[in-house]
Design a protein around this motif. Structure first.
Motif, mmCIF file in Angstrom:
data_model
loop_
_atom_site.group_PDB
_atom_site.id
_atom_site.type_symbol
_atom_site.label_atom_id
_atom_site.label_comp_id
_atom_site.label_asym_id
_atom_site.label_seq_id
_atom_site.Cartn_x
_atom_site.Cartn_y
_atom_site.Cartn_z
ATOM 1 N N GLU A 53 -13.736 7.112 8.401
ATOM 2 C CA GLU A 53 -13.079 6.109 9.254
ATOM 3 C C GLU A 53 -12.175 5.200 8.420
ATOM 4 N N ILE A 54 -12.703 4.780 7.262
ATOM 5 C CA ILE A 54 -11.921 3.889 6.386
ATOM 6 C C ILE A 54 -10.650 4.607 5.934
ATOM 7 N N LEU A 55 -10.819 5.848 5.453
ATOM 8 C CA LEU A 55 -9.647 6.586 4.972
ATOM 9 C C LEU A 55 -8.657 6.824 6.121
ATOM 10 N N GLY A 56 -9.208 7.026 7.329
ATOM 11 C CA GLY A 56 -8.354 7.281 8.504
ATOM 12 C C GLY A 56 -7.519 6.063 8.898
ATOM 13 N N ARG A 57 -7.941 4.885 8.480
ATOM 14 C CA ARG A 57 -7.176 3.674 8.831
ATOM 15 C C ARG A 57 -5.972 3.462 7.910
ATOM 16 N N VAL A 58 -5.899 4.238 6.819
ATOM 17 C CA VAL A 58 -4.808 4.020 5.859
ATOM 18 C C VAL A 58 -3.760 5.122 6.014
ATOM 19 N N ALA A 59 -2.578 4.737 6.455
ATOM 20 C CA ALA A 59 -1.471 5.690 6.543
ATOM 21 C C ALA A 59 -0.634 5.538 5.280
ATOM 22 N N LEU A 60 -0.362 6.647 4.590
ATOM 23 C CA LEU A 60 0.382 6.545 3.332
ATOM 24 C C LEU A 60 1.795 7.075 3.514
ATOM 25 N N THR A 61 2.753 6.393 2.933
ATOM 26 C CA THR A 61 4.161 6.747 3.143
ATOM 27 C C THR A 61 4.990 6.334 1.923
ATOM 28 N N THR A 62 6.194 6.898 1.824
ATOM 29 C CA THR A 62 7.116 6.426 0.783
ATOM 30 C C THR A 62 8.303 5.690 1.430
ATOM 31 N N ASP A 63 8.213 5.468 2.730
ATOM 32 C CA ASP A 63 9.341 4.880 3.452
ATOM 33 C C ASP A 63 9.047 3.424 3.836
ATOM 34 N N PHE A 64 9.801 2.508 3.263
ATOM 35 C CA PHE A 64 9.611 1.076 3.563
ATOM 36 C C PHE A 64 9.735 0.786 5.058
ATOM 37 N N ALA A 65 10.542 1.570 5.752
ATOM 38 C CA ALA A 65 10.783 1.302 7.178
ATOM 39 C C ALA A 65 9.480 1.385 7.976
ATOM 40 N N ASP A 66 8.477 2.123 7.441
ATOM 41 C CA ASP A 66 7.188 2.251 8.148
ATOM 42 C C ASP A 66 6.424 0.928 8.186
ATOM 43 N N LEU A 67 6.918 -0.092 7.462
ATOM 44 C CA LEU A 67 6.250 -1.399 7.471
ATOM 45 C C LEU A 67 6.756 -2.290 8.604
ATOM 46 N N GLY A 68 7.701 -1.738 9.387
ATOM 47 C CA GLY A 68 8.403 -2.535 10.411
ATOM 48 C C GLY A 68 7.493 -3.258 11.405
ATOM 49 N N ASP A 69 6.309 -2.677 11.712
ATOM 50 C CA ASP A 69 5.430 -3.281 12.721
ATOM 51 C C ASP A 69 4.314 -4.136 12.135
ATOM 52 N N CYS A 70 4.281 -4.263 10.829
ATOM 53 C CA CYS A 70 3.135 -4.954 10.203
ATOM 54 C C CYS A 70 3.219 -6.470 10.398
ATOM 55 N N ASP A 71 2.022 -7.090 10.545
ATOM 56 C CA ASP A 71 1.950 -8.557 10.661
ATOM 57 C C ASP A 71 1.963 -9.204 9.275
ATOM 58 N N LEU A 72 1.358 -8.498 8.316
ATOM 59 C CA LEU A 72 1.248 -9.016 6.945
ATOM 60 C C LEU A 72 1.550 -7.878 5.984
ATOM 61 N N VAL A 73 2.365 -8.140 4.984
ATOM 62 C CA VAL A 73 2.616 -7.124 3.952
ATOM 63 C C VAL A 73 2.209 -7.719 2.603
ATOM 64 N N ILE A 74 1.391 -6.981 1.855
ATOM 65 C CA ILE A 74 0.953 -7.446 0.532
ATOM 66 C C ILE A 74 1.604 -6.564 -0.526
ATOM 67 N N GLU A 75 2.405 -7.167 -1.348
ATOM 68 C CA GLU A 75 3.074 -6.413 -2.419
ATOM 69 C C GLU A 75 2.186 -6.442 -3.668
ATOM 70 N N ALA A 76 2.032 -5.248 -4.302
ATOM 71 C CA ALA A 76 1.212 -5.166 -5.517
ATOM 72 C C ALA A 76 1.894 -4.257 -6.543
ATOM 73 N N VAL A 77 3.195 -4.467 -6.737
ATOM 74 C CA VAL A 77 3.937 -3.645 -7.720
ATOM 75 C C VAL A 77 3.734 -4.274 -9.105
ATOM 76 N N PRO A 78 4.147 -3.564 -10.190
ATOM 77 C CA PRO A 78 3.948 -4.133 -11.532
ATOM 78 C C PRO A 78 4.554 -5.534 -11.681
ATOM 79 N N GLU A 79 3.975 -6.269 -12.649
ATOM 80 C CA GLU A 79 4.283 -7.694 -12.812
ATOM 81 C C GLU A 79 5.638 -7.941 -13.473
ATOM 82 N N ARG A 80 6.723 -7.555 -12.763
ATOM 83 C CA ARG A 80 8.070 -7.873 -13.273
ATOM 84 C C ARG A 80 8.811 -8.578 -12.158
#
Ligand code: 3HC
Length: 507
Positions: A53-80
């Protein structure tokens, strides 16, 4: 870290969209999620169905446009900062106008990231701790531009995930990293100076200070590249040379030895178990104690627990293997130890309990400095003995002292004769930083303590530690460290001096 945060959100029942830069990175992220939740299944903490169930809740993508409906986005890219700014520009473009954008930066200025977007009032910091699924703290960072609703909304969400939010302003390192990294860098500097070994420093902080991991094991867990970035960011703001990254850390990073994730950092992770030295064997030593006071009582109690004989009259010292000077006053201790040195048989180890870098002074006064070591029990309730050898200690004497302490059931670490030995030299500057943070009003005592207990797994927070150990002891050790190094940052902070003088706890 991204995978860890995604796991926390999905475990909390939220639908998650995970974005990675390419398919390979996406597969690595999926692998992290599967192995972390898989471990929980193996340990019986999660059913296989719940994992799916937990894994099923995570949709993985390489397309930023898929974030269009999100209420909150958390960025965790390298510290630059440049990279974070580019990612935020993209998020700003694809996300709904009312979406909150958060950065999981360790120490970069959230304000800088927010100011580059068209919605700075909707940008916050949310700082998770490694391993994200385990550590209970999340620092929520509000900038001067953030709208209060965005901050409270994120803090509520964090609570809903079973974590504890601590809301604070935008300063390099926030609360936990600001306190943690001075200590971690101090440990690296201690190693580099030849004061003690990697293993002894790690053992001392685990066994003597009760921390869940020693500093080198922890840096390898965090990632040495991250450690370096955090230190560079904190140094840029603090200009405190204790935050100037240790050359050893920089060298390991340049060599690509980044800790657990690359298989080698301060330690090698090659599956080969390091052989543990056998516990010293042999009869319980006969211990003499000279001096009276709480320290002498603590050592006597320790010997009692170990079932060893204690002799405290001058006439009986001749039969001792180890004589410990535990007077409350250095001058009295010097006189007592010098007298004991005349009474004992050759081969008896003489131990001095002062930890202000003056073992050598006591040793010279005995007339037989080759037989003298420093002995410190940083916490009488913890089974750790620190043994310091001076330049005059005979090498076999330091070894014998370590063996005798081992036969008393203590874990033994060795170091040089420097103020604070290992544990106090590393913990009191950290405690001083916490008192300074409290004095400056950046965070209150509860938030500071929560940051270290819930973010880093410390058994107690620094303000509680200061009250337990005593502000007066903190001031004494810090004054000794300051006198030895002349580093202004090691002078006891005014709030601490005030509490020590008033004889009042910080809380
Ligand atoms: N991912 C997911 N879960 C993990 C994990 C990981 N990488 N590592 C351990 N766990 C889980 C285990 O499954 C276990 O869960 P369970 O109790 O439900 O079975 C639990 O954590 C305890 O694990 P272990 O028994 O294997 O190991 P320990 O008891 O030694 O605990 C630890 C491991 C929780 C990591 C503990 O050593 C600890 O608290 N260390 C300090 C970590 C710390 O200081 N983190 C903060 C670093 S600073 C930071 O992240 C900020 C950043 O900006 C740099």
């Amino acid at each position: 870290m991204g995978a860890g945060i995604a796991e926390v959100l999905a475990r909390g029942g939220l639908a998650v969209v995970g974005v990675e830069v390419d398919r390979d990175a996406l597969e690595r992220g999926r692998g992290h999620l599967e192995s972390s939740t898989g471990r929980a299944v193996k340990r019986g903490r999660l059913t296989a169905e719940a994992q799916q169930e937990i894994l099923g809740r995570v949709a993985l993508t390489t397309d930023f446009a898929d974030l269009g409906d999100c209420d909150l986005v958390i960025e965790a890219v390298p510290e630059r900062l440049d990279l974070k700014r580019r990612v935020f520009a993209e998020l700003d473009r694809v996300c709904r106008a009312d979406a909150v954008l958060a950065t999981n930066t360790s120490s970069l200025p959230v304000t800088d990231i927010a100011a580059g977007t068209s919605r700075p009032s909707q940008v916050v910091g949310v700082h998770f701790f490694n391993p994200a699924p385990v550590m209970k703290l999340v620092e929520v960072i509000a900038t001067v531009l953030t709208e209060p609703d965005a901050v409270t909304g994120v803090a509520e969400l964090v609570k809903g995930l079973g974590k504890t939010p601590v809301t604070i302003g935008d300063r390099a390192g926030f609360v936990a990293n600001r306190l943690l990294f001075g200590y971690l860098n101090g440990a690296a500097a201690m190693l580099e100076s030849g004061h003690a070994t990697r293993d002894d420093i790690d053992t001392a902080m685990k066994t003597g200070a009760g921390l869940p991991m020693g500093p080198f094991t922890l840096m390898d867990l965090i990632g040495l590249d991250t450690c370096l970035q955090v230190l560079d960011a904190i140094y840029a703001e603090s200009r405190d040379r204790r935050h100037a990254a240790s050359p050893l850390l920089r060298e390991l990073v340049t060599a690509g030895l980044l800790g657990r994730k690359t298989g080698r950092g301060f330690y090698a992770y090659d599956g080969v178990e390091q052989a543990k030295p056998d516990a010293p064997d042999g009869p319980r030593p006969v211990v003499g104690i000279v001096g009276v006071g709480p320290l002498a009582d603590a050592i006597a109690a320790l010997c009692d627990r170990a079932g060893t004989q204690v002799r405290d009259s001058a006439a009986e010292l001749a039969g001792c293997d180890l004589v410990v000077e535990a007077a409350e006053d250095a001058e009295a201790g010097r006189a007592l130890l010098s007298a004991a040195a005349q009474a004992v048989k050759p081969g008896t180890v003489l131990a001095v309990t002062s930890v202000d870098g003056s073992v050598i002074r006591q040793a010279m006064a005995t007339g037989r400095p080759a037989d003298v070591v420093g002995l410190h029990l940083p916490d009488p309730a913890a089974p750790l003995a620190e043994i310091a050898a001076t330049v005059a200690t005979a090498p076999d004497v330091a070894g014998r002292a370590a063996e005798l302490a081992g036969r008393l059931g203590l874990t033994v670490v060795r170091c040089r004769d420097r103020a604070g030995f290992i544990v106090d030299a590393l913990r009191f500057p950290y405690l001083n930083d916490a008192a300074a943070m409290l004095g400056a009003g950046y965070a209150d005592a509860d938030s500071i303590d929560a940051a270290m207990t819930l973010g880093c797994g410390y058994p107690t927070g620094p303000i509680a530690d200061l009250d337990r150990l005593g502000p007066d002891r903190a001031v004494t050790v810090l004054n000794a460290l300051h006198a030895e190094t002349r580093d202004p940052a090691l002078a006891p902070t005014p709030l601490l001096v005030e509490h020590a003088t008033a004889g009042r706890p910080l809380r």
